[in-house]
Design a protein around this motif. Structure first.
Motif, PDB file in Angstrom:
ATOM      1  N   LEU A  59       1.180  -1.131   0.025  1.00 16.55           N
ATOM      2  CA  LEU A  59      -0.226   0.036   0.039  1.00 16.55           C
ATOM      3  C   LEU A  59       0.975   1.105   0.065  1.00 16.55           C
ATOM      4  N   THR A  60       0.691   2.182  -1.088  1.00 15.64           N
ATOM      5  CA  THR A  60       1.493   3.399  -0.948  1.00 15.64           C
ATOM      6  C   THR A  60       0.852   4.418   0.019  1.00 15.64           C
ATOM      7  N   ILE A  61       1.802   5.191   0.390  1.00 16.20           N
ATOM      8  CA  ILE A  61       1.654   6.401   1.448  1.00 16.20           C
ATOM      9  C   ILE A  61       2.438   7.516   0.724  1.00 16.20           C
ATOM     10  N   ASN A  62       2.393   8.632   1.620  1.00 12.89           N
ATOM     11  CA  ASN A  62       3.405   9.874   1.539  1.00 12.89           C
ATOM     12  C   ASN A  62       3.388  10.334  -0.212  1.00 12.89           C
ATOM     13  N   ASP A  63       1.946  10.424  -0.622  1.00 11.23           N
ATOM     14  CA  ASP A  63       2.111  11.131  -1.990  1.00 11.23           C
ATOM     15  C   ASP A  63       2.426  10.006  -3.049  1.00 11.23           C
ATOM     16  N   ASN A  64       2.185   8.878  -2.477  1.00 13.11           N
ATOM     17  CA  ASN A  64       2.470   7.653  -3.720  1.00 13.11           C
ATOM     18  C   ASN A  64       4.012   7.179  -3.646  1.00 13.11           C
ATOM     19  N   ARG A  65       4.916   7.817  -2.937  1.00  9.39           N
ATOM     20  CA  ARG A  65       6.399   7.793  -2.971  1.00  9.39           C
ATOM     21  C   ARG A  65       6.785   6.631  -2.077  1.00  9.39           C
ATOM     22  N   THR A  66       6.077   6.284  -1.131  1.00 10.59           N
ATOM     23  CA  THR A  66       6.462   5.226  -0.198  1.00 10.59           C
ATOM     24  C   THR A  66       5.580   4.024  -0.301  1.00 10.59           C
ATOM     25  N   LEU A  67       6.228   2.952  -0.318  1.00 13.03           N
ATOM     26  CA  LEU A  67       5.514   1.584  -0.195  1.00 13.03           C
ATOM     27  C   LEU A  67       5.634   0.878   0.792  1.00 13.03           C
ATOM     28  N   LEU A  68       4.518   0.427   1.671  1.00 11.69           N
ATOM     29  CA  LEU A  68       4.593  -0.594   2.736  1.00 11.69           C
ATOM     30  C   LEU A  68       4.011  -1.754   2.179  1.00 11.69           C
ATOM     31  N   TYR A  69       4.978  -2.971   2.468  1.00 11.27           N
ATOM     32  CA  TYR A  69       4.381  -4.091   1.717  1.00 11.27           C
ATOM     33  C   TYR A  69       4.778  -5.356   2.642  1.00 11.27           C
ATOM     34  N   GLY A  70       4.072  -6.566   2.284  1.00  9.31           N
ATOM     35  CA  GLY A  70       4.340  -7.745   2.885  1.00  9.31           C
ATOM     36  C   GLY A  70       4.919  -8.510   1.385  1.00  9.31           C
ATOM     37  N   THR A  71       5.677  -9.801   1.874  1.00  5.26           N
ATOM     38  CA  THR A  71       6.081 -10.581   0.855  1.00  5.26           C
ATOM     39  C   THR A  71       6.143 -12.148   1.348  1.00  5.26           C
ATOM     40  N   GLY A  72       6.046 -12.954   0.262  1.00  2.00           N
ATOM     41  CA  GLY A  72       6.135 -14.314   0.833  1.00  2.00           C
ATOM     42  C   GLY A  72       6.011 -15.425  -0.386  1.00  2.00           C
ATOM     43  N   GLY A  73       6.981 -16.334  -0.130  1.00  3.99           N
ATOM     44  CA  GLY A  73       6.942 -17.554  -1.432  1.00  3.99           C
ATOM     45  C   GLY A  73       7.723 -18.507  -1.143  1.00  3.99           C
ATOM     46  N   ILE A  74       8.440 -19.130  -2.233  1.00  5.28           N
ATOM     47  CA  ILE A  74       9.241 -20.288  -1.944  1.00  5.28           C
ATOM     48  C   ILE A  74      10.662 -19.842  -1.893  1.00  5.28           C
ATOM     49  N   ALA A  75      11.594 -20.408  -1.006  1.00  6.02           N
ATOM     50  CA  ALA A  75      13.004 -20.241  -1.009  1.00  6.02           C
ATOM     51  C   ALA A  75      13.766 -21.454  -1.154  1.00  6.02           C
ATOM     52  N   TRP A  76      15.297 -21.152  -1.472  1.00  4.81           N
ATOM     53  CA  TRP A  76      16.220 -22.381  -1.513  1.00  4.81           C
ATOM     54  C   TRP A  76      17.230 -21.920  -0.768  1.00  4.81           C
ATOM     55  N   ALA A  77      18.186 -22.906  -0.305  1.00  8.06           N
ATOM     56  CA  ALA A  77      19.750 -22.441   0.244  1.00  8.06           C
ATOM     57  C   ALA A  77      20.533 -23.671   0.001  1.00  8.06           C
ATOM     58  N   ASP A  78      21.869 -23.468  -0.257  1.00  7.20           N
ATOM     59  CA  ASP A  78      22.763 -24.059  -0.368  1.00  7.20           C
ATOM     60  C   ASP A  78      23.462 -24.247   0.837  1.00  7.20           C
ATOM     61  N   THR A  79      23.318 -25.388   1.499  1.00 10.06           N
ATOM     62  CA  THR A  79      23.908 -25.431   2.764  1.00 10.06           C
ATOM     63  C   THR A  79      25.087 -26.627   2.687  1.00 10.06           C
ATOM     64  N   THR A  80      25.956 -26.350   3.715  1.00  9.03           N
ATOM     65  CA  THR A  80      27.061 -27.382   4.187  1.00  9.03           C
ATOM     66  C   THR A  80      27.008 -27.625   5.474  1.00  9.03           C
ATOM     67  N   TRP A  81      27.141 -29.026   5.984  1.00  6.42           N
ATOM     68  CA  TRP A  81      27.167 -29.276   7.240  1.00  6.42           C
ATOM     69  C   TRP A  81      28.345 -30.167   7.247  1.00  6.42           C
ATOM     70  N   THR A  82      29.045 -30.076   8.674  1.00  7.56           N
ATOM     71  CA  THR A  82      30.346 -30.566   8.689  1.00  7.56           C
ATOM     72  C   THR A  82      30.593 -31.160  10.195  1.00  7.56           C
ATOM     73  N   THR A  83      31.217 -32.160  10.414  1.00  4.77           N
ATOM     74  CA  THR A  83      31.658 -32.667  11.687  1.00  4.77           C
ATOM     75  C   THR A  83      33.298 -32.637  11.749  1.00  4.77           C
ATOM     76  N   THR A  84      33.994 -32.293  12.730  1.00  5.20           N
ATOM     77  CA  THR A  84      35.310 -31.999  12.727  1.00  5.20           C
ATOM     78  C   THR A  84      35.831 -32.351  14.280  1.00  5.20           C
ATOM     79  N   ASN A  85      36.873 -33.034  14.200  1.00  8.35           N
ATOM     80  CA  ASN A  85      37.691 -33.386  15.227  1.00  8.35           C
ATOM     81  C   ASN A  85      38.093 -32.165  16.067  1.00  8.35           C
ATOM     82  N   ALA A  86      37.528 -32.007  17.179  1.00 11.77           N
ATOM     83  CA  ALA A  86      37.670 -30.971  18.308  1.00 11.77           C
ATOM     84  C   ALA A  86      39.189 -31.012  18.333  1.00 11.77           C
TER      85      ALA A  86
END
Length: 226
Positions: A126-153
């Motif tokens: 929704l715009t405010i401030n004479d149409n110059r500012t936008l307040l918005y919500g967003t959502g969808g699908i996501a991906w992440a490339d992850t690496t998991w490691t176990t290491t000798n302490a």
């Protein structure tokens, strides 16, 4: 007669004088072009992300946090109807998020990192401030490339590594402001929750390891609208 002669002389003097009187022209008012959110845009973003990582071993579990910087780009399209703005946005972000802690077996450390993140999201605002500012919500699908490691302490030697591209969902909100007709700046918060990944037995531990990951991101971006 004298009066007539005087009038004739005054008229002659007037004829020899400066240019005739002209009415000043009024300046034409040209209203400024209204701001509009409709159109394609591309942009870049920078931010910081924090993670919560949950490890599920045979008979034990572990949860720890991580954090790091983000740098990415986005592309999208908006349609404005009145004060409402509908849009779709895709982004791809390089990540330097990582975290580590002792495993349930304290002889080992458990580490995770995110190499990149991406999403495809809808936006509603929704715009405010004479149409110059936008307040918005967003959502969808996501991906992440992850690496998991176990290491000798003690020795620092890697016991096992598991990499996966995890899918999940993302939701958040933001504020975007038009600096000019074509350039805008935004600040947004995003929460990511990814599906469980399972590292096969013998990869990170003697048994299978279930891996859950969530992330919270705050980032600043600039968009150029066409």
């Amino acid at each position: 007669v004298l009066a007539l002669a005087g009038s004739a002389q005054w008229a002659a003097a007037a004829d020899l004088g400066g240019a005739p009187y002209r009415r000043p022209q009024e300046e034409v008012y040209s209203p400024a072009r209204p701001f509009s959110w409709t159109g394609f845009y591309v942009g870049a973003n920078v931010g910081y992300g924090g993670t919560t990582s949950d490890w599920g071993f045979d008979g034990s579990s572990l949860s720890h946090t991580g954090g790091g910087g983000l740098l990415g780009a986005q592309i999208g399209y908006n349609i404005q109807a009145g004060r409402a703005v509908f849009g779709i946005e895709g982004d791809l972000t390089s990540s330097w998020i990582d975290g580590t802690s002792a495993c349930p077996n304290a002889s080992f450390s458990c580490d995770h990192s995110i190499n990149w993140m991406g999403s495809l999201r809808g936006r509603l605002g929704l715009t405010i401030n004479d149409n110059r500012t936008l307040l918005y919500g967003t959502g969808g699908i996501a991906w992440a490339d992850t690496t998991w490691t176990t290491t000798n302490a003690l020795s620092g030697a890697t016991f096992g590594t598991y990499s996966a591209t995890q899918q999940g969902w993302v939701a958040g909100a933001g504020i975007e402001h038009m600096l000019t007709q074509n350039l805008s700046a935004k600040v947004e918060y995003l929460y990511y929750n990814f599906d469980t990944a399972t590292a096969p037995a013998g990869t990170l531990d003697g048994g299978a390891t279930k891996l859950d990951l969530s992330s919270q991101v705050v980032r600043f971006g600039l968009n150029l609208k066409f």
